[in-house]
Design a protein around this motif. Structure first.
Motif, short mmCIF file in Angstrom:
data_model
loop_
_atom_site.label_atom_id
_atom_site.label_comp_id
_atom_site.label_asym_id
_atom_site.label_seq_id
_atom_site.Cartn_x
_atom_site.Cartn_y
_atom_site.Cartn_z
N VAL A 37 38.50 49.70 36.02
CA VAL A 37 38.33 48.51 36.92
C VAL A 37 39.53 47.99 37.53
O VAL A 37 40.24 47.83 36.78
CB VAL A 37 37.36 47.66 36.03
CG1 VAL A 37 37.22 46.16 36.79
CG2 VAL A 37 36.49 48.10 35.33
N LEU A 38 39.27 47.69 38.86
CA LEU A 38 40.62 47.08 39.71
C LEU A 38 40.37 45.80 39.68
O LEU A 38 39.58 45.10 39.84
CB LEU A 38 40.60 47.74 40.83
CG LEU A 38 40.60 49.12 41.53
CD1 LEU A 38 40.81 49.43 42.82
CD2 LEU A 38 41.95 49.83 40.64
N TYR A 39 41.80 45.25 39.31
CA TYR A 39 42.06 43.81 39.11
C TYR A 39 42.95 43.26 40.50
O TYR A 39 44.06 43.56 40.10
CB TYR A 39 42.27 42.93 37.75
CG TYR A 39 42.83 41.81 37.84
CD1 TYR A 39 42.41 40.55 38.78
CD2 TYR A 39 43.58 41.35 36.76
CE1 TYR A 39 43.04 39.37 38.61
CE2 TYR A 39 44.26 40.07 36.67
CZ TYR A 39 43.89 39.21 37.89
OH TYR A 39 44.33 37.95 37.81
N ALA A 40 42.62 42.86 41.48
CA ALA A 40 43.31 42.53 42.61
C ALA A 40 44.36 41.10 42.23
O ALA A 40 43.67 40.16 42.31
CB ALA A 40 42.82 42.37 43.91
N VAL A 41 45.55 41.01 41.76
CA VAL A 41 46.23 39.93 41.37
C VAL A 41 46.71 39.40 42.41
O VAL A 41 47.32 40.10 43.45
CB VAL A 41 47.11 40.35 40.31
CG1 VAL A 41 48.17 39.00 39.89
CG2 VAL A 41 46.83 41.14 39.29
N ASN A 42 46.53 38.02 42.53
CA ASN A 42 46.92 37.25 43.97
C ASN A 42 48.74 37.23 43.80
O ASN A 42 49.15 36.60 42.90
CB ASN A 42 46.50 36.13 43.98
CG ASN A 42 46.85 35.15 45.36
OD1 ASN A 42 47.20 35.95 46.27
ND2 ASN A 42 46.84 33.98 45.24
N VAL A 43 49.16 37.78 44.66
CA VAL A 43 50.79 37.76 44.64
C VAL A 43 51.35 36.66 45.58
O VAL A 43 50.84 36.67 46.79
CB VAL A 43 51.61 39.11 44.87
CG1 VAL A 43 51.13 39.77 46.06
CG2 VAL A 43 52.91 39.32 44.60
N THR A 44 52.21 36.08 45.34
CA THR A 44 52.68 34.64 45.96
C THR A 44 54.20 34.55 45.84
O THR A 44 54.85 35.15 45.02
CB THR A 44 51.88 33.33 45.41
OG1 THR A 44 52.52 33.51 43.94
CG2 THR A 44 50.40 33.41 45.59
N GLY A 45 54.71 33.50 46.52
CA GLY A 45 56.12 32.97 46.54
C GLY A 45 57.04 33.32 47.81
O GLY A 45 56.34 33.75 48.66
#
Lengths: 388, 388
Positions: B192-200
């Motif tokens: 299962v893929l989990y698309a993690v929100n990448v920020t900064g």
């Protein structure tokens, strides 16, 4: 601390209802019984509608207050929250963003630092843009710089579309122009800033900016809106980038030119740039060659200055507008001209001299009517471009 | 190779003249006798007007051909050239951008790679969004993931406004959810893929993305339009980021929602994302909860697929739209639901099951009329949200 945002809705939109949609939909959203155990935490992330006012034409402005803990003290997370999904929801324009003083960052150099570096405290600064924009070699750039620097110019910048191109690679332009800057310094003691356009994918751009500074770049130009506010903030936060960053407004119209969607120019080019770490920001003057609203220009100026950021009204600037510009701005302004210097009938050096003649004439309270002007660079400029 | 751009002007604008302004003003500009020695070089950078056509309503579309040597094979320099300063010039909308196949980059993973990773070749993928968007802890996220992954979900993503916040720091969310993903893999063999929100800020964001991938992130989510295309391109080009990048359309309305300014959604969310290196792109479905044009949706779908990028129609997606979505898309689509899964009356796992029941029912050619549905998750979903 909280963040307050003003949304303007055109007639026919239920502003109160939409403001509530924003306050909930752009924050925690809704939840059901399963999350009762997290209710305190969820509530802390909700925004609230502060006020809704409707004018005689039926336009409403709703103010929504967002918790600062939803965002990361930067512009990108702020934009995602206040206008991310909602920008796709229909007619609404962000016309004001009110941030805590501590939100984002202050400029590292700013008005005071740029003045120190060029050694000019008491008058507007004069800035030129390399023209033609593309197609000249690095040595051509150096030759132009020699002319304008000798004539007393304070700052020069690349055209915003001049990237790292085979015809004049960025580092080659810097090397060629750096030699001229060093000669001017040795001969006159004056520091002339050259804002080099820094480009590339984000990682490469940041690396290139560091390299350029190591190689003697004393200012950078960034197209903030096509590369991203996150890139501006990375450069602004970088201790190696100890030079002023000039922010260009390219692409601003794509998000600001519409009456009922997008954001106000004064938000994007004023508030967001000023909290994003820009040291100087370019934008159209309302009497220039691009259509621009006087009130928006004034708000940009005031938003920038409130954080020590240099306003740079641009586009269609020539020596004949000096009285008007100084009436609007006083001395804390950078007058930035492309063709208004480079296409002076007697050459670019005369273009620079015309600006200084104009400043002096204004200082002495003299007329700018053509018949009163002595022969010289200013007269020639006003013959070509007129005056305001 | 050249780049062709279609600008649409509303009635009353001299399209031929404005197209010429773009072709010259957004490239080399004009020059005088002083640059005769560079004429050959300058001419090579000029754009040219290919055609201007006016329809019965008075709208004109002008096609302008730009030399590829003016730009850096990326989206930011492209946008600066085609619509940088000109975006501020008045009413004009960029409605088509035609790039050489080799311009920019192809997705590293794309449709084929995402299918390989989740091990699903022959059906649409089902994707969920964590809700509530903000305010849950990392462990809350893991608990939700457990439910939906057990029910057969293919992909989950953070809400786009979930940044790296104290309530659930990004790395903590990943760690908590990674344990669930590993358990599912061990128990069922399914990825299962989990698309993690990448920020900064850009530099920190890129570093964080690398860290997340090292710590087991198998997909990333990026708000491309608030962080910048240059950040997408940096991630896409980075050999360490060997996971699919899901591009979110937050803020797209700010530059696309206006009729006569900005850019078409199909340009920003289709062409530019597809050449910028996104692996999957979210955008509103025309029958969803956001107003969206069917033709623009179709163009986005086709622009993305032409480069192996997964289309992800979103916003207001629930099990009842499955027949319509599959009629529009066939199997190469990711059906992405937030509340349409998370707020199923019997919980999030039932929300996922309802989608799979819908896919199976459609496969077997069965009716979606409420009275024909057996008791179960799909029936409960259609009781709540209806069907198309």
């Amino acid at each position: 601390m909280s963040i307050e945002v003003d949304y303007r809705f055109p007639p026919g939109i239920e502003a109160q209802r939409q403001a509530k949609v924003i306050a909930v939909g752009q924050t925690a959203g809704t939840w059901d019984d399963r999350f009762v155990h997290r209710e305190d935490s969820l509530k802390r992330h909700l925004a609230e509608v502060v006020s809704v006012e409707t004018d005689e034409q039926g336009y409403s402005i709703a103010r929504v207050r967002f918790p600062e803990l939803n965002v990361e003290n930067d512009i990108a997370s702020l934009l995602t929250m206040i206008f991310g999904k909602y920008s796709l929801a229909g007619a609404a324009k962000v016309v004001g963003v009110h941030l805590p003083q501590t939100y984002g960052r202050m400029p590292k150099v700013g008005i005071t630092g740029i003045r120190e570096r060029v050694g000019v405290r008491d008058r507007p600064l004069i800035m030129a843009i390399y023209k033609p924009a593309l197609g000249l070699s690095a040595e051509d750039h150096a030759a132009i710089l020699e002319q304008v620097a000798d004539a007393g110019l304070d700052i020069i910048k690349d055209d915003e579309i001049m990237g790292d191109l085979a015809v004049a690679p960025t580092l080659k332009r810097l090397e060629a122009c750096r030699r001229v800057l060093d000669e001017v310094k040795a001969k006159t003691g004056r520091t002339v800033l050259y804002a080099v356009n820094v480009t590339g994918t984000a990682d490469k751009l940041i690396e290139k900016a560091r390299l350029l500074v190591r190689e003697g770049a004393n200012a950078l130009l960034l197209n903030v809106l096509t590369y991203g506010f996150s890139v501006l903030e990375a450069l602004a936060a970088d201790p190696e980038i100890n030079v002023p960053i000039f922010a260009h407004p390219a692409f601003a119209g794509a998000m600001c030119a519409s009456a009922d969607t997008g954001l106000a120019y004064s938000v994007v080019l004023g508030t967001l740039m000023a909290h994003g770490g820009a040291d100087a920001v370019l934008y159209p003057a309302h009497y220039g060659s691009l259509p621009f609203d006087l009130q928006e220009e004034q708000k940009i100026r005031d938003n920038l200055r409130s954080r020590n950021v240099f306003p740079v009204p641009s586009a269609g600037i020539h020596p004949g507008i000096v009285p008007k510009a100084i009436a609007d701005y006083g001395k804390d302004v950078i007058l930035n001209a492309g063709t208004g210097i480079m296409e002076h009938p007697d050459g670019a050096a005369a273009g620079v001299r015309a600006f200084f003649e104009a400043l002096e004439r204004l200082q002495n309270g003299r007329s700018f009517e053509l018949e009163t002007l002595p022969a010289g660079a200013l007269r020639r400029a006003i013959e070509k471009w007129g005056k305001l």
